[in-house]
Design a protein around this motif. Structure first.
Motif, short mmCIF file in Angstrom:
data_model
loop_
_atom_site.label_atom_id
_atom_site.label_comp_id
_atom_site.label_asym_id
_atom_site.label_seq_id
_atom_site.Cartn_x
_atom_site.Cartn_y
_atom_site.Cartn_z
N ASP A 1 0.82 -1.22 0.00
CA ASP A 1 0.00 0.00 0.00
C ASP A 1 0.85 1.27 0.00
OD1 ASP A 1 -2.36 -1.47 0.09
OD2 ASP A 1 -2.43 -1.45 2.27
N GLU A 2 1.98 1.24 0.67
CA GLU A 2 2.79 2.45 0.82
C GLU A 2 3.78 2.66 -0.32
OE1 GLU A 2 4.54 2.29 4.72
OE2 GLU A 2 2.59 1.92 5.65
N THR A 3 4.44 1.58 -0.77
CA THR A 3 5.49 1.74 -1.79
C THR A 3 5.02 1.45 -3.20
OG1 THR A 3 6.24 -0.56 -1.63
CG2 THR A 3 7.22 1.04 -0.08
N GLY A 4 3.92 0.71 -3.34
CA GLY A 4 3.44 0.33 -4.66
C GLY A 4 4.22 -0.84 -5.25
N GLU A 5 5.15 -1.41 -4.49
CA GLU A 5 5.95 -2.53 -4.97
C GLU A 5 5.24 -3.86 -4.75
OE1 GLU A 5 9.78 -2.37 -3.08
OE2 GLU A 5 10.26 -0.43 -3.96
N VAL A 6 5.60 -4.84 -5.56
CA VAL A 6 5.05 -6.18 -5.41
C VAL A 6 5.58 -6.79 -4.12
CG1 VAL A 6 4.96 -8.49 -6.42
CG2 VAL A 6 4.83 -6.50 -7.91
N LYS A 7 4.65 -7.32 -3.30
CA LYS A 7 5.03 -7.91 -2.01
C LYS A 7 5.16 -9.42 -2.06
CE LYS A 7 2.63 -6.85 1.62
NZ LYS A 7 1.69 -6.37 2.63
N SER A 8 4.17 -10.06 -2.68
CA SER A 8 4.15 -11.52 -2.64
C SER A 8 3.37 -12.09 -3.82
CB SER A 8 3.53 -12.00 -1.32
OG SER A 8 2.20 -11.55 -1.22
N LEU A 9 3.53 -13.40 -3.98
CA LEU A 9 2.77 -14.15 -4.97
C LEU A 9 1.80 -15.04 -4.19
CD1 LEU A 9 2.27 -15.18 -7.89
CD2 LEU A 9 4.05 -16.89 -7.44
N ILE A 10 0.51 -14.88 -4.48
CA ILE A 10 -0.55 -15.64 -3.81
C ILE A 10 -1.21 -16.54 -4.84
CG2 ILE A 10 -2.74 -15.49 -2.53
CD1 ILE A 10 -0.39 -14.15 -1.06
N THR A 11 -1.48 -17.77 -4.47
CA THR A 11 -2.24 -18.69 -5.32
C THR A 11 -3.58 -18.94 -4.65
OG1 THR A 11 -0.26 -19.77 -6.19
CG2 THR A 11 -2.33 -20.99 -6.37
N ILE A 12 -4.65 -18.67 -5.40
CA ILE A 12 -6.01 -18.92 -4.92
C ILE A 12 -6.56 -20.12 -5.68
CG2 ILE A 12 -8.35 -18.02 -4.68
CD1 ILE A 12 -7.16 -15.22 -4.46
N THR A 13 -7.08 -21.08 -4.92
CA THR A 13 -7.65 -22.30 -5.49
C THR A 13 -9.11 -22.42 -5.04
OG1 THR A 13 -6.89 -23.60 -3.59
CG2 THR A 13 -5.44 -23.53 -5.52
N GLU A 14 -9.84 -23.30 -5.72
CA GLU A 14 -11.24 -23.56 -5.35
C GLU A 14 -11.42 -25.05 -5.17
OE1 GLU A 14 -15.77 -22.94 -7.03
OE2 GLU A 14 -14.11 -22.07 -8.12
N ASN A 15 -12.11 -25.41 -4.10
CA ASN A 15 -12.42 -26.80 -3.84
C ASN A 15 -13.85 -26.88 -3.31
OD1 ASN A 15 -12.37 -29.53 -3.32
ND2 ASN A 15 -10.88 -29.42 -1.67
N GLY A 16 -14.73 -27.50 -4.07
CA GLY A 16 -16.12 -27.64 -3.65
C GLY A 16 -16.84 -26.31 -3.52
N GLY A 17 -16.47 -25.34 -4.34
CA GLY A 17 -17.12 -24.04 -4.31
C GLY A 17 -16.57 -23.08 -3.27
N VAL A 18 -15.53 -23.48 -2.55
CA VAL A 18 -14.91 -22.65 -1.52
C VAL A 18 -13.50 -22.30 -1.96
CG1 VAL A 18 -14.22 -22.54 0.91
CG2 VAL A 18 -16.27 -23.80 0.27
N VAL A 19 -13.15 -21.01 -1.88
CA VAL A 19 -11.80 -20.60 -2.29
C VAL A 19 -10.89 -20.46 -1.08
CG1 VAL A 19 -12.50 -19.50 -4.45
CG2 VAL A 19 -12.33 -18.13 -2.37
N ALA A 20 -9.62 -20.73 -1.33
CA ALA A 20 -8.56 -20.59 -0.33
C ALA A 20 -7.35 -20.00 -1.04
CB ALA A 20 -8.21 -21.94 0.28
N GLY A 21 -6.54 -19.26 -0.30
CA GLY A 21 -5.36 -18.64 -0.88
C GLY A 21 -4.14 -18.80 0.00
N ARG A 22 -3.01 -19.10 -0.63
CA ARG A 22 -1.75 -19.30 0.09
C ARG A 22 -0.65 -18.41 -0.48
NH1 ARG A 22 -1.77 -23.62 3.27
NH2 ARG A 22 -3.37 -25.18 2.94
N ILE A 23 0.26 -18.05 0.39
CA ILE A 23 1.45 -17.32 -0.04
C ILE A 23 2.39 -18.33 -0.69
CG2 ILE A 23 3.47 -15.99 0.69
CD1 ILE A 23 1.82 -15.05 3.13
N GLU A 24 2.71 -18.09 -1.95
CA GLU A 24 3.62 -18.97 -2.68
C GLU A 24 5.06 -18.47 -2.60
OE1 GLU A 24 2.99 -21.91 -4.24
OE2 GLU A 24 0.94 -21.75 -3.49
#
Length: 154
Positions: free
Chosen positions: A42-65
Motif C-alpha cells: 500500500d505504501e510503496t506500490g511494490e510487489v510484495k508476494s505471490l498468492i495462489t487462490i484455489t477452489e475446492n467444492g465451491g470454496v476458495v482458499a489462498g496461500r502465499i507462494e
C-alpha cells in the motif's frame, strides 16, 4: 472448384467458431479469483508476494507462494498469527479461507483473510475487476474496511 471453395468456407467457419468459443471460455475463467496474484504494498506500490487462490467444492482458499518484497526472509514465520497458523512459515501460509461465490454474481464472500504482518484476520470480499486482470480484495472489521487491488499473474 465450387466444391473446394465451399469446403474452405466451412473450414473457416469452424475455425472461427472454435476460436470464439475458446476466447469466451478464457474470458469467463478470468472472472474468478482462482489463479495466481501479485499483492502490492500500500505504501510503496511494490510487489510484495505471490498468492495462489484455489477452489475446492465451491470454496476458495489462498496461500502465499513466494515473498517478493526486497529483503524479505523466505524462512520467516508468522509470529503474530494465532491458532493453527501461529509460528508457521509465511511461504505456504493460508491467508484466505472459506469464501464462496454469491449466487449469480462475480463476488466471493463469507470467508476470512489474514494479514500475516499483523496477525489479524478480517471478514473477506473478493471481486474480480477489469475483466479479471485485477482482484479487489476487501477486509472488514465491523464497519471499517481496507481494500487492496491485486494483479493477476499470467
Amino acid at each position: 472448384m465450387l466444391k473446394k471453395e465451399t469446403g474452405m468456407r466451412t473450414h473457416c467457419k469452424l475455425v472461427l467458431t472454435l476460436s470464439l468459443g475458446l476466447a469466451a471460455t478464457v474470458a469467463w475463467a478470468q472472472n474468478t479469483p482462482v489463479g495466481k496474484w501479485h499483492t502490492i504494498d500500500d505504501e510503496t506500490g511494490e510487489v510484495k508476494s505471490l498468492i495462489t487462490i484455489t477452489e475446492n467444492g465451491g470454496v476458495v482458499a489462498g496461500r502465499i507462494e513466494q515473498l517478493l518484497r526486497k529483503g524479505a526472509d523466505p524462512k520467516a514465520l508468522c509470529a503474530k498469527c494465532e491458532g493453527d497458523r501461529k509460528d508457521q512459515p509465511m511461504v505456504g501460509l493460508e491467508i484466505i479461507r472459506g469464501a464462496k461465490q454469491n449466487r449469480g454474481e462475480a463476488v466471493w464472500e463469507g470467508g476470512e483473510i489474514l494479514d500475516p504482518e499483523k496477525g489479524k484476520t478480517y471478514k473477506l470480499k473478493l471481486t474480480p475487476i477489469e475483466g479479471g486482470a485485477k482482484l479487489q480484495v476487501r477486509g472488514y472489521l465491523g464497519p471499517f474496511y481496507r481494500t487492496q487491488v491485486w494483479n493477476r499473474v499470467q
